[in-house]
Design a protein around this motif. Structure first.
Motif, short mmCIF file in Angstrom:
data_model
loop_
_atom_site.label_atom_id
_atom_site.label_comp_id
_atom_site.label_asym_id
_atom_site.label_seq_id
_atom_site.Cartn_x
_atom_site.Cartn_y
_atom_site.Cartn_z
N LEU A 80 0.89 -1.30 0.10
CA LEU A 80 -0.12 -0.09 -0.11
C LEU A 80 0.62 1.32 0.05
O LEU A 80 0.47 2.35 -0.55
N GLY A 81 2.15 1.25 0.39
CA GLY A 81 2.94 2.25 0.59
C GLY A 81 3.35 2.69 -0.83
O GLY A 81 3.61 3.84 -1.13
N ARG A 82 3.60 1.63 -1.60
CA ARG A 82 4.08 1.86 -3.05
C ARG A 82 2.76 2.37 -4.08
O ARG A 82 2.70 3.13 -4.71
N ASP A 83 1.60 1.57 -3.48
CA ASP A 83 0.29 1.79 -4.48
C ASP A 83 -0.76 1.57 -3.57
O ASP A 83 -1.05 0.55 -3.46
N GLY A 84 -1.56 2.71 -3.12
CA GLY A 84 -2.60 2.78 -2.30
C GLY A 84 -3.81 1.77 -3.05
O GLY A 84 -4.87 1.61 -2.27
N ARG A 85 -3.96 1.76 -4.27
CA ARG A 85 -4.93 1.21 -5.01
C ARG A 85 -4.57 -0.08 -5.58
O ARG A 85 -5.13 -0.54 -6.67
N ALA A 86 -3.27 -0.68 -5.16
CA ALA A 86 -3.05 -2.08 -5.58
C ALA A 86 -4.17 -2.99 -5.34
O ALA A 86 -4.94 -3.01 -4.53
N SER A 87 -4.34 -3.91 -6.41
CA SER A 87 -5.72 -4.64 -6.46
C SER A 87 -5.68 -5.66 -5.11
O SER A 87 -4.58 -6.03 -4.62
N GLN A 88 -6.94 -6.25 -4.90
CA GLN A 88 -6.93 -7.24 -3.98
C GLN A 88 -6.19 -8.48 -4.22
O GLN A 88 -5.70 -9.10 -3.22
N ALA A 89 -6.18 -8.81 -5.28
CA ALA A 89 -5.16 -10.02 -5.87
C ALA A 89 -3.76 -9.69 -5.52
O ALA A 89 -3.09 -10.77 -5.12
N ASP A 90 -3.46 -8.51 -5.77
CA ASP A 90 -2.00 -8.31 -5.74
C ASP A 90 -1.60 -8.20 -4.20
O ASP A 90 -0.70 -8.62 -3.60
N LEU A 91 -2.42 -7.81 -3.24
CA LEU A 91 -2.53 -7.61 -1.73
C LEU A 91 -2.44 -9.04 -1.23
O LEU A 91 -1.82 -9.34 -0.38
N ALA A 92 -3.49 -9.87 -1.51
CA ALA A 92 -3.55 -11.21 -1.29
C ALA A 92 -2.35 -12.09 -1.52
O ALA A 92 -1.87 -12.95 -0.69
N GLU A 93 -1.47 -11.54 -2.72
CA GLU A 93 -0.28 -12.67 -2.97
C GLU A 93 0.70 -11.91 -2.40
O GLU A 93 1.62 -12.90 -1.86
N ALA A 94 0.75 -10.71 -1.90
CA ALA A 94 1.90 -10.13 -0.95
C ALA A 94 1.71 -10.98 0.42
O ALA A 94 2.62 -10.97 1.08
N THR A 95 0.48 -11.00 0.77
CA THR A 95 0.25 -11.26 2.25
C THR A 95 0.10 -12.88 2.61
O THR A 95 0.39 -13.43 3.66
N GLY A 96 -0.11 -13.67 1.61
CA GLY A 96 -0.54 -14.78 1.47
C GLY A 96 -2.08 -14.98 2.25
O GLY A 96 -2.58 -16.13 2.62
N TRP A 97 -2.85 -14.08 2.43
CA TRP A 97 -4.24 -14.00 2.67
C TRP A 97 -5.13 -14.18 1.63
O TRP A 97 -4.93 -14.25 0.45
N SER A 98 -6.33 -14.69 1.94
CA SER A 98 -7.24 -14.72 1.07
C SER A 98 -7.83 -13.16 0.73
O SER A 98 -7.55 -12.27 1.42
#
Length: 337
Positions: A202-220
């Motif tokens: 989010l610090g790099r892109d606050g509008r990163a997709s849910q898929a990108d955030l899920a991949e980065a965190t390992g969460w659903s």
């Protein structure tokens, strides 16, 4: 006199913001992850039009939405470091500071020989103060260093500069503010170690997709969505919009270092936080106990502000004005080319 808000404001590259651009920027301040269809419905345009404007502002105005943790909720202390260096090394030093992950808001001021940077350190952990205690003193060509602990922020952080947020009316703003989770009270949230990967993206892109955030965190994706809502509505996460203030008619900016009578510090700072010319107001330690960041239309407007508005406050005993020449780093981390 407030910084102007005109329909034909332009930066040095000739880019002009219209009412739709400013409405979109205001909307992103309210909710950096608001879907384009919701923004379009509030602004009275299509989803495709909002998406095109957003891409244009990213490409031509370097607009970026960043998601940032509230420092106190993340166990961080904030310092404002002032450094002076010889003219031929100040730029290089400022660039080096901007590349560090523990700095934000790196600016060149006072003729290009002064560097001002926000430094984040773990609260109460001397080992985390490496920049202030070790790295800076060992750097050659520095002629002076001072560090000011940010005790209380009156304006800034989640509260954006009013020059960016005066395009939408109250009803539009209510429609764009993110709702809390249905059926659950909003509780104060704290940032945990488990949020580190989420916040890094989010610090790099606050509008990163849910898929990108899920991949980065390992969460659903569902877990990501719940955590984003909890952090945002709980006050631990806010969104900032990085874009040049010159596009809003503010061509002159300065840092103001003030010494205020302690008994009147809170009252003066609260008053300053309501000034449309200011984007940041904070109480600090040191011989100057109040700092502010002014954005004005031109040097004459800055002079009027200093003499008429600040000059009328008797509790301000001294005032130092440091013109800002260049901002090398704003809220979010630098992006690699």
């Amino acid at each position: 006199m407030p910084a102007p808000h005109r329909s034909n404001d332009a930066d040095q590259n000739g880019l002009v913001l219209d009412d739709l651009d400013r409405g979109l920027i205001h909307a992103l301040h309210l909710d950096g992850r608001a879907p384009f269809n919701r923004i379009g419905a509030v602004l009275g345009v299509s989803t495709q039009t909002v998406a095109r404007r957003y891409r244009r502002l990213r490409a031509d105005a370097a607009l970026r939405v960043v998601g940032l943790a509230d420092p106190h909720r993340a166990g961080q202390a904030r310092w404002l470091a002032r450094l002076t260096a010889s003219p031929h090394t100040a730029q290089e030093l400022a660039n080096a500071l901007a590349r560090r992950p523990d700095t934000a808001w790196v600016k060149l001021a006072s003729g290009g020989t002064e560097i001002v940077a926000v430094v984040d350190t773990p609260t109460g952990a001397a080992a985390g103060h490496s920049l202030l205690l070790h790295d800076i003193p060992r750097t050659t060509s520095i002629t002076s260093v001072s560090a000011h602990y940010l005790l209380h922020t009156y304006l800034g952080g989640p509260t954006a500069w009013r020059g960016h947020t005066n395009a939408l009316d109250e009803q539009q703003q209510r429609q764009l503010r993110p709702p809390a989770r249905v059926g659950e009270p909003t509780a104060r949230q704290a940032v945990t170690d488990a949020d580190e990967d989420l916040l890094a993206v989010l610090g790099r892109d606050g509008r990163a997709s849910q898929a990108d955030l899920a991949e980065a965190t390992g969460w659903s994706p569902a877990t990501v969505a719940r955590r984003l809502t909890d952090l945002h509505t709980g006050g631990a996460l806010f969104y900032d919009v990085e874009i040049s203030s010159t596009l809003f008619g503010a061509t002159t900016e300065a840092l103001l270092w003030m010494a205020v009578t302690p008994a009147h510090l809170d009252a003066v700072a609260t008053a300053l936080a309501a000034h449309e010319e200011l984007a940041f107001v904070a109480a600090t330690t040191g011989p100057t106990n109040l700092v502010a960041h002014a954005l004005c239309a031109d040097p004459a407007a800055l002079h009027r502000y200093l003499t008429h508005r600040l000059g009328a406050l008797d509790a301000i005993r001294t005032l130092e004005t440091a013109p800002v020449l260049r901002t090398l780093k704003s809220a979010g981390p630098l992006l690699r080319a």
